[in-house]
Write an enzyme that holds these catalytic residues in place. Structure first.
Site, PDB file in Angstrom:
ATOM      1  N   LEU A 209       0.840  -1.204   0.000  1.00 25.85           N
ATOM      2  CA  LEU A 209       0.000   0.000   0.000  1.00 25.85           C
ATOM      3  C   LEU A 209       0.868   1.244   0.000  1.00 25.85           C
ATOM      4  O   LEU A 209       2.008   1.229   0.500  1.00 25.85           O
ATOM      5  CB  LEU A 209      -0.889   0.017   1.249  1.00 25.85           C
TER       6      LEU A 209
ATOM      7  N   GLY B 143       1.185  -5.425   1.281  1.00 22.85           N
ATOM      8  CA  GLY B 143       0.085  -5.521   0.316  1.00 22.85           C
ATOM      9  C   GLY B 143       0.493  -6.231  -0.965  1.00 22.85           C
ATOM     10  O   GLY B 143      -0.345  -6.852  -1.628  1.00 22.85           O
TER      11      GLY B 143
ATOM     12  N   ASN C  92       5.194  -7.718   6.213  1.00 22.36           N
ATOM     13  CA  ASN C  92       6.149  -7.087   7.138  1.00 22.36           C
ATOM     14  C   ASN C  92       5.509  -5.994   7.986  1.00 22.36           C
ATOM     15  O   ASN C  92       6.199  -5.150   8.550  1.00 22.36           O
ATOM     16  CB  ASN C  92       7.318  -6.493   6.336  1.00 22.36           C
ATOM     17  N   GLU C  93       4.174  -6.014   8.108  1.00 22.25           N
ATOM     18  CA  GLU C  93       3.468  -4.909   8.766  1.00 22.25           C
ATOM     19  C   GLU C  93       4.004  -4.564  10.149  1.00 22.25           C
ATOM     20  O   GLU C  93       4.131  -3.384  10.496  1.00 22.25           O
ATOM     21  CB  GLU C  93       1.961  -5.220   8.872  1.00 22.25           C
TER      22      GLU C  93
HETATM   23  C1  LIG Z   1      -5.787  -4.921  14.302  1.00 21.07           C
HETATM   24  C2  LIG Z   1      -5.444  -4.343  12.934  1.00 21.07           C
HETATM   25  C3  LIG Z   1      -6.599  -3.844  12.286  1.00 21.07           C
HETATM   26  C4  LIG Z   1      -6.669  -3.134  11.160  1.00 21.07           C
HETATM   27  C5  LIG Z   1      -5.600  -2.855  10.257  1.00 21.07           C
HETATM   28  C6  LIG Z   1      -4.863  -1.657  10.591  1.00 21.07           C
HETATM   29  C7  LIG Z   1      -3.770  -1.335   9.987  1.00 21.07           C
HETATM   30  C8  LIG Z   1      -3.129  -2.083   8.882  1.00 21.07           C
HETATM   31  C9  LIG Z   1      -2.772  -1.136   7.860  1.00 21.07           C
HETATM   32  C10 LIG Z   1      -2.139  -1.257   6.749  1.00 21.07           C
HETATM   33  C11 LIG Z   1      -1.596  -2.376   6.088  1.00 21.07           C
HETATM   34  C12 LIG Z   1      -0.715  -2.079   5.139  1.00 21.07           C
HETATM   35  C13 LIG Z   1      -0.084  -3.031   4.270  1.00 21.07           C
HETATM   36  C14 LIG Z   1       0.987  -2.387   3.409  1.00 21.07           C
HETATM   37  O1  LIG Z   1       1.086  -2.730   2.265  1.00 21.07           O
HETATM   38  S1  LIG Z   1       2.004  -1.220   4.092  1.00 21.07           S
HETATM   39  C15 LIG Z   1       3.255  -0.928   2.895  1.00 21.07           C
HETATM   40  C16 LIG Z   1       4.431  -1.791   3.185  1.00 21.07           C
HETATM   41  N1  LIG Z   1       5.433  -1.622   2.189  1.00 21.07           N
HETATM   42  C17 LIG Z   1       6.717  -1.612   2.481  1.00 21.07           C
HETATM   43  O2  LIG Z   1       7.120  -1.750   3.619  1.00 21.07           O
HETATM   44  C18 LIG Z   1       7.664  -1.409   1.321  1.00 21.07           C
HETATM   45  C19 LIG Z   1       8.531  -0.236   1.527  1.00 21.07           C
HETATM   46  N2  LIG Z   1       9.415  -0.106   0.407  1.00 21.07           N
HETATM   47  C20 LIG Z   1      10.572  -0.804   0.302  1.00 21.07           C
HETATM   48  O3  LIG Z   1      10.926  -1.616   1.129  1.00 21.07           O
HETATM   49  C21 LIG Z   1      11.399  -0.553  -0.922  1.00 21.07           C
HETATM   50  O4  LIG Z   1      10.975   0.664  -1.491  1.00 21.07           O
HETATM   51  C22 LIG Z   1      11.298  -1.659  -1.974  1.00 21.07           C
HETATM   52  C23 LIG Z   1      12.029  -2.909  -1.446  1.00 21.07           C
HETATM   53  C24 LIG Z   1       9.856  -2.020  -2.352  1.00 21.07           C
HETATM   54  C25 LIG Z   1      12.014  -1.191  -3.271  1.00 21.07           C
HETATM   55  O5  LIG Z   1      13.316  -0.761  -2.943  1.00 21.07           O
HETATM   56  P1  LIG Z   1      14.118   0.129  -3.970  1.00 21.07           P
HETATM   57  O6  LIG Z   1      15.472   0.324  -3.371  1.00 21.07           O
HETATM   58  O7  LIG Z   1      14.050  -0.464  -5.314  1.00 21.07           O
HETATM   59  O8  LIG Z   1      13.305   1.489  -4.081  1.00 21.07           O
HETATM   60  P2  LIG Z   1      13.264   2.674  -3.013  1.00 21.07           P
HETATM   61  O9  LIG Z   1      14.316   3.671  -3.355  1.00 21.07           O
HETATM   62  O10 LIG Z   1      13.245   2.153  -1.623  1.00 21.07           O
HETATM   63  O11 LIG Z   1      11.819   3.282  -3.282  1.00 21.07           O
HETATM   64  C26 LIG Z   1      11.552   4.148  -4.385  1.00 21.07           C
HETATM   65  C27 LIG Z   1      10.593   5.216  -3.966  1.00 21.07           C
HETATM   66  O12 LIG Z   1       9.311   4.617  -3.638  1.00 21.07           O
HETATM   67  C28 LIG Z   1       8.941   4.974  -2.309  1.00 21.07           C
HETATM   68  N3  LIG Z   1       8.170   3.865  -1.751  1.00 21.07           N
HETATM   69  C29 LIG Z   1       8.559   2.597  -1.655  1.00 21.07           C
HETATM   70  N4  LIG Z   1       7.585   1.853  -1.151  1.00 21.07           N
HETATM   71  C30 LIG Z   1       6.548   2.684  -0.920  1.00 21.07           C
HETATM   72  C31 LIG Z   1       5.237   2.500  -0.405  1.00 21.07           C
HETATM   73  N5  LIG Z   1       4.776   1.302  -0.003  1.00 21.07           N
HETATM   74  N6  LIG Z   1       4.436   3.551  -0.318  1.00 21.07           N
HETATM   75  C32 LIG Z   1       4.851   4.773  -0.713  1.00 21.07           C
HETATM   76  N7  LIG Z   1       6.085   5.023  -1.219  1.00 21.07           N
HETATM   77  C33 LIG Z   1       6.912   3.969  -1.319  1.00 21.07           C
HETATM   78  C34 LIG Z   1      10.269   5.193  -1.608  1.00 21.07           C
HETATM   79  O13 LIG Z   1      10.087   5.947  -0.448  1.00 21.07           O
HETATM   80  C35 LIG Z   1      11.016   5.934  -2.694  1.00 21.07           C
HETATM   81  O14 LIG Z   1      10.474   7.240  -2.795  1.00 21.07           O
HETATM   82  P3  LIG Z   1      11.355   8.485  -3.214  1.00 21.07           P
HETATM   83  O15 LIG Z   1      11.869   8.173  -4.592  1.00 21.07           O
HETATM   84  O16 LIG Z   1      12.441   8.587  -2.190  1.00 21.07           O
HETATM   85  O17 LIG Z   1      10.430   9.656  -3.173  1.00 21.07           O
END
Ligand SMILES: CC/C=C\C/C=C\C/C=C\C=C\CC(=O)SCCNC(=O)CCNC(=O)[C@H](O)C(C)(C)COP(=O)(O)OP(=O)(O)OC[C@H]1O[C@@H](n2cnc3c(N)ncnc32)[C@H](O)[C@@H]1OP(=O)(O)O
Length: 208
Positions: free
Chosen positions: A15, A60, A83-84
């Site tokens: 997400l 997600g 990994n939440e």
């Molecule tokens: C009791 C509970 C009840 C109810 C539920 C309540 C809450 C639950 C709520 C939510 C659940 C959420 C599920 C999710 O999906 S959360 C998202 C998790 N995602 C991550 O942790 C991924 C994070 N990103 C990374 O680890 C890395 O970016 C990568 C491995 C995917 C890719 O690595 P790269 O080295 O290739 O690229 P980066 O330089 O790191 O990233 C490029 C660029 O993109 C931005 N970015 C990356 N991921 C996200 C994202 N998920 N959302 C927004 N932006 C993201 C990153 O910051 C970089 O941005 P800039 O270029 O610096 O601007």
């Protein structure tokens, strides 16, 4: 239907974290409803669904992959998992249900508490993905597997899939609004916002 990504090295980053950070409750509810509907359509699809995981697939992204009928992942440095907890958030019950259906209770309990991200080989060993191949072979492997699945009589396959997934789908369908409201309340807690802020900063720092 094959899920794949146009972004090199990333199947799905999950997400949009920025949608969950310093947002309004109304926007959070709308965001969550859109996610619920997308997932209900994918997990409940009558089509054969396959994930071509040619890159990282956290949170997600892992949900999307697990919601398909079959998963092929590229070997190498990519990671997949829910990994939440590492972000200071909790996987919603329907993410958990899908993981339970995929890898069983014990592995899910460990995976969720640790917020574990697995390599392709580790994911294969716990049944989180079905096949691991070199990157260039992911799509041809998916296409080959799809041909096998297409040979099964469609009505029988669809009835089987629907009955296997019904309980999990119905659990969310019966409490969509409560779940959306809970998400908006949970994500806007001060402690959760603080964790998300730190996580975003760590992503930006990693880049610099
Ligand atoms: C009791 C509970 C009840 C109810 C539920 C309540 C809450 C639950 C709520 C939510 C659940 C959420 C599920 C999710 O999906 S959360 C998202 C998790 N995602 C991550 O942790 C991924 C994070 N990103 C990374 O680890 C890395 O970016 C990568 C491995 C995917 C890719 O690595 P790269 O080295 O290739 O690229 P980066 O330089 O790191 O990233 C490029 C660029 O993109 C931005 N970015 C990356 N991921 C996200 C994202 N998920 N959302 C927004 N932006 C993201 C990153 O910051 C970089 O941005 P800039 O270029 O610096 O601007």
């Amino acid at each position: 239907m094959v899920l794949a990504s146009a972004a090199p090295g990333i199947f799905s980053a999950g997400l949009d974290i920025l949608e969950m950070y310093q947002s309004t409750p109304e926007r959070c509810v709308a965001f969550w409803r859109a996610l619920q509907d997308a997932w209900l359509n994918l997990y409940g699809s009558r089509l054969i669904t396959m994930a071509a995981i040619e890159g990282h697939s956290p949170a997600g992204g892992c949900l999307l992959a697990m919601s398909c009928d079959y998963r092929v992942m590229a070997e190498g440095k990519f990671q997949i998992g829910l990994n939440e907890t590492k972000l200071g958030i909790v996987a919603p019950f329907w993410f958990t249900d899908v993981m339970l259906n995929t890898i069983g209770h014990r592995e899910t309990e460990k995976a969720l508490q640790l917020g574990a991200l697995y390599s392709a080989q580790q994911a294969l060993s716990i049944g989180l993905v079905d096949k691991v191949v070199p990157l260039a072979e992911v799509m041809p492997t998916v296409e080959g597997e799809l041909k096998n699945w297409l040979q099964i009589p469609a009505a029988a396959r669809v009835i089987t899939k629907t009955s296997m997934r019904k309980a999990v789908l119905d659990r969310l369908r019966s409490q969509k609004e409560k779940d959306a409201q809970f998400f908006a309340d949970f994500i806007n807690r001060d402690s959760v916002q603080k964790s998300l802020g730190m996580y975003i900063a760590s992503l930006q720092k990693k880049k610099n």
